[in-house]
Every structure is written in C-alpha cells, then in structure tokens.
Design an enzyme around this catalytic site. Structure first.
Site, PDB file in Angstrom:
ATOM      1  N   SER A 142     -86.308  27.334 -12.581  1.00 19.19           N
ATOM      2  CA  SER A 142     -87.707  26.992 -12.937  1.00 19.19           C
ATOM      3  C   SER A 142     -88.569  28.008 -12.707  1.00 19.19           C
ATOM      4  CB  SER A 142     -88.302  25.677 -12.360  1.00 19.19           C
ATOM      5  OG  SER A 142     -89.689  25.798 -12.573  1.00 19.19           O
ATOM      6  N   TYR A 156     -90.386  21.024  -4.613  1.00 17.06           N
ATOM      7  CA  TYR A 156     -89.421  21.708  -5.839  1.00 17.06           C
ATOM      8  C   TYR A 156     -89.861  22.759  -6.074  1.00 17.06           C
ATOM      9  CZ  TYR A 156     -88.383  22.250 -10.779  1.00 17.06           C
ATOM     10  OH  TYR A 156     -88.285  21.568 -12.454  1.00 17.06           O
TER      11      TYR A 156
HETATM   12  P1  NDP Z   1     -85.381  15.052 -17.842  1.00 14.38           P
HETATM   13  O1  NDP Z   1     -85.686  14.711 -16.494  1.00 14.38           O
HETATM   14  O2  NDP Z   1     -85.303  15.579 -19.516  1.00 14.38           O
HETATM   15  O3  NDP Z   1     -83.640  15.302 -17.880  1.00 14.38           O
HETATM   16  C1  NDP Z   1     -82.883  15.284 -16.563  1.00 14.38           C
HETATM   17  C2  NDP Z   1     -81.612  15.559 -16.877  1.00 14.38           C
HETATM   18  O4  NDP Z   1     -81.009  15.459 -15.969  1.00 14.38           O
HETATM   19  C3  NDP Z   1     -80.728  14.519 -17.010  1.00 14.38           C
HETATM   20  O5  NDP Z   1     -80.250  14.061 -18.432  1.00 14.38           O
HETATM   21  C4  NDP Z   1     -80.349  13.130 -16.419  1.00 14.38           C
HETATM   22  O6  NDP Z   1     -79.382  12.116 -16.467  1.00 14.38           O
HETATM   23  C5  NDP Z   1     -79.946  14.705 -15.405  1.00 14.38           C
HETATM   24  N1  NDP Z   1     -79.971  14.142 -13.965  1.00 14.38           N
HETATM   25  C6  NDP Z   1     -81.448  13.236 -13.453  1.00 14.38           C
HETATM   26  N2  NDP Z   1     -80.453  12.991 -11.909  1.00 14.38           N
HETATM   27  C7  NDP Z   1     -79.403  13.578 -11.642  1.00 14.38           C
HETATM   28  C8  NDP Z   1     -78.786  13.629 -10.746  1.00 14.38           C
HETATM   29  N3  NDP Z   1     -78.439  12.870  -9.733  1.00 14.38           N
HETATM   30  N4  NDP Z   1     -77.233  13.079 -10.967  1.00 14.38           N
HETATM   31  C9  NDP Z   1     -76.647  13.449 -12.705  1.00 14.38           C
HETATM   32  N5  NDP Z   1     -77.499  13.401 -13.325  1.00 14.38           N
HETATM   33  C10 NDP Z   1     -78.992  13.976 -13.196  1.00 14.38           C
HETATM   34  O7  NDP Z   1     -85.219  16.712 -16.868  1.00 14.38           O
HETATM   35  P2  NDP Z   1     -85.712  18.113 -17.812  1.00 14.38           P
HETATM   36  O8  NDP Z   1     -84.479  17.857 -19.836  1.00 14.38           O
HETATM   37  O9  NDP Z   1     -86.735  18.070 -18.119  1.00 14.38           O
HETATM   38  O10 NDP Z   1     -85.024  19.159 -16.848  1.00 14.38           O
HETATM   39  C11 NDP Z   1     -84.113  19.746 -16.952  1.00 14.38           C
HETATM   40  C12 NDP Z   1     -83.619  21.010 -15.345  1.00 14.38           C
HETATM   41  O11 NDP Z   1     -84.795  21.780 -16.485  1.00 14.38           O
HETATM   42  C13 NDP Z   1     -84.340  20.687 -14.734  1.00 14.38           C
HETATM   43  O12 NDP Z   1     -83.174  21.479 -13.421  1.00 14.38           O
HETATM   44  C14 NDP Z   1     -85.391  20.804 -13.942  1.00 14.38           C
HETATM   45  O13 NDP Z   1     -85.664  20.632 -12.866  1.00 14.38           O
HETATM   46  C15 NDP Z   1     -85.584  21.580 -14.909  1.00 14.38           C
HETATM   47  N6  NDP Z   1     -87.147  22.055 -15.988  1.00 14.38           N
HETATM   48  C16 NDP Z   1     -87.630  21.144 -16.424  1.00 14.38           C
HETATM   49  C17 NDP Z   1     -88.897  21.888 -16.441  1.00 14.38           C
HETATM   50  C18 NDP Z   1     -89.762  20.528 -17.618  1.00 14.38           C
HETATM   51  O14 NDP Z   1     -91.373  21.622 -18.112  1.00 14.38           O
HETATM   52  N7  NDP Z   1     -89.491  20.329 -18.399  1.00 14.38           N
HETATM   53  C19 NDP Z   1     -89.610  22.947 -16.227  1.00 14.38           C
HETATM   54  C20 NDP Z   1     -88.726  24.076 -15.710  1.00 14.38           C
HETATM   55  C21 NDP Z   1     -87.271  23.538 -15.176  1.00 14.38           C
HETATM   56  P3  NDP Z   1     -79.563  10.771 -17.062  1.00 14.38           P
HETATM   57  O15 NDP Z   1     -80.392  10.000 -17.904  1.00 14.38           O
HETATM   58  O16 NDP Z   1     -78.610   9.971 -16.018  1.00 14.38           O
HETATM   59  O17 NDP Z   1     -81.032  10.075 -15.877  1.00 14.38           O
END
Ligand code: NDP
Length: 247
Positions: A142, A156
């Site tokens: 991030s 975070y």
């Molecule tokens: P979302 O919350 O929209 O999606 C998260 C995904 O990760 C889902 O597929 C979810 O699966 C899965 N997930 C969450 N927890 C777990 C777990 N414990 N084990 C396995 N799978 C898990 O997130 P984003 O797409 O926004 O984020 C993706 C990445 O980008 C993350 O690492 C986030 O920190 C990072 N990020 C996001 C930003 C943003 O503005 N959105 C900015 C910068 C970084 P399920 O559907 O089963 O919950």
C-alpha cells in the site's frame, strides 16, 4: 494476448476487488489461475470463475485463510502438487483496520501481522521452493507504507511497510534464479475495502492529483506488466500506483 499461456498463477484473495481483477487479467493472457478466498463469500468466487470461463480462460478457487499459517501453507502445497509448480505468485489478500494505535489491542496487532505479513512470507517461501526460472512474485502492499496519511492507520501502515523489507530480501535471494520479486503499492482503489462513494472518499479525493479513485483493473494492468517479459530487469522494488496521492 496469450503471453502467459502455460503459466500457473496463484493469487491470494481473488474473490473480490483487486484480486478478482488480477485473476481475470492474468487468465485473459492465458495463465491457468488458482485463487484463494477466506470462504466468507463462495458465490463471489464462483462468479469470478464464471467470468473467466466466459472469456475463454481457466480459473478455480480454494478456501485458505491468510490468518492461519497451516491454511496458507497447505493451499500453496496443494497447487504445487496439483499443477507441478507455481510460475506466478500474487500475494493480494489483506485486511484493513481504521483505528488509533493507542486503542488497538494485542489481538488486532497479531491478526494484522498474520494476514498481511506472515501469510505473505509463508506463501513466498513455499512457492519459491520449486519456482522455475523466469518466475514472478508480486505482493500488493500500500502507499500507506511510505506515507501514513491518517492517525487511524498505524497498525495497517506497519503491516504494509514490513512488506518492503521482505520484498527486498526475497529479491536478493531469488534474483540469481532469474525470478523477480516486486511490491505494488496502490493508493485509494474503489473496492469493498475502500468504496469510492464512502463518506471518507470526498476527503481522500482532495489529496489525489488526478481527483479520482483508482480502478482494480488499473492495478491488474501493472501486475500484468510485472509478469511479462518487459519487466525482467525490475526486481526488489516498490512501485506506487496512487494517482499521485503520495507526491
Ligand atoms: P477487498 O476487501 O475488496 O478484497 C479482499 C480480498 O482478499 C477478498 O477476495 C477476500 O476474500 C480476501 N481476503 C480477505 N481476508 C482474507 C483472509 N484472511 N484469507 C484469505 N483471503 C482473504 O480488498 P481490496 O481488493 O481493496 O484489497 C486488496 C489488497 O490491496 C489488500 O492487500 C489491501 O490491503 C491492498 N490495498 C487496498 C487499497 C484500497 O484502497 N482498496 C489501497 C492499498 C492497498 P473473501 O471474499 O473471502 O473475504
């Protein structure tokens, strides 16, 4: 574009958001994609597979909780046992917490580090063991790793900056095997984690020079570039993709 034909790609957290966009993009380029999710919403994971198949690609999913060392390790081992190897690992799954650090608990610290850091370490370690030359490891960090722009993002931010050192160390270890290891650092991207129409979004947008949130597909585009031949000399680095937020 069939540039990834024959490649096995493993992506954590592919059921929604950026992960789902990355699954679709790499599958559209010919990779056989296997992705994980936490099991909280299997229907969404099925939908991603259906979208990939409708576009002529191949994808499947398995439940693996990034919060459990055993679960992540078992998932990577299963993919290697089923498909022989992993050519491309994308560590995307992550959790967010918005809370002052002083109010955060030891349990929340442990959970943040387990899901966002320890699982990345374990997946890298397991996948790298048999990764062929030309392999790719990409982790979604991030822009908060470099600029903690809000007092509620201490834990975070900690988890995402921990990935910088891990990424650099792994790049040094795997470089001699012609495997690149890179960190993608998105800024605000419109997903369930950070919806572009949330109450906070108008405030966040003020700090983004291009005045909008990023799209999951834009992150998938950068990940795609990092899997391709033109990125072979890029390793051990962090690439920020944030519309200028950290500038
Ligand atoms: P979302 O919350 O929209 O999606 C998260 C995904 O990760 C889902 O597929 C979810 O699966 C899965 N997930 C969450 N927890 C777990 C777990 N414990 N084990 C396995 N799978 C898990 O997130 P984003 O797409 O926004 O984020 C993706 C990445 O980008 C993350 O690492 C986030 O920190 C990072 N990020 C996001 C930003 C943003 O503005 N959105 C900015 C910068 C970084 P399920 O559907 O089963 O919950």
């Amino acid at each position: 574009n069939e540039s990834l034909r024959g490649k096995i790609a493993f992506i954590t957290g592919g059921s929604r958001g950026m992960g789902a966009a990355i699954v679709k993009r790499l599958a559209s380029e010919g990779a056989r994609v296997i992705f994980t999710h936490s099991g909280s919403n299997t229907e969404k994971a099925d939908l991603v597979v259906r979208d990939v198949e409708a576009a002529g690609g191949e994808a499947s999913h398995l439940v693996a909780d990034n919060g459990s060392a055993e679960s992540v390790t078992a998932a990577v081992r299963k993919v290697i046992s089923d498909y022989g190897r992993i050519d491309i690992l994308v560590n995307n799954a992550g959790i967010f917490m918005y809370k002052p650090t002083q109010e955060s608990t030891e349990e929340e610290f442990d959970r943040m580090m387990s899901v966002n850091v320890k699982a990345v370490f374990l997946a890298m370690k397991e996948a790298a063991a048999g990764m062929p030359e030309g392999g790719r490891i990409i982790t979604i960090g991030s822009n908060v790793a470099d600029r903690v722009s809000d007092p509620n993002m201490g834990l975070y931010g900690m988890s995402k900056s921990a990935l910088i050192g891990l990424n650099k160390g792994m790049a040094r270890e795997l470089g001699p095997r012609d495997i690149t290891v890179n960190l993608v650092q998105p800024g605000p991207i419109d997903t369930d984690m950070n919806p572009a129409d949330s109450e906070m979004a108008w405030e966040i947008k003020k700090y983004i020079p291009v005045s909008r949130y990023g799209k999951a597909e834009e992150i998938a585009g950068l990940v795609s570039f990092l899997t391709g031949a033109d990125s072979r000399f890029i390793t051990g680095t962090s690439i920020t993709i944030d519309g200028g937020f950290n500038s």
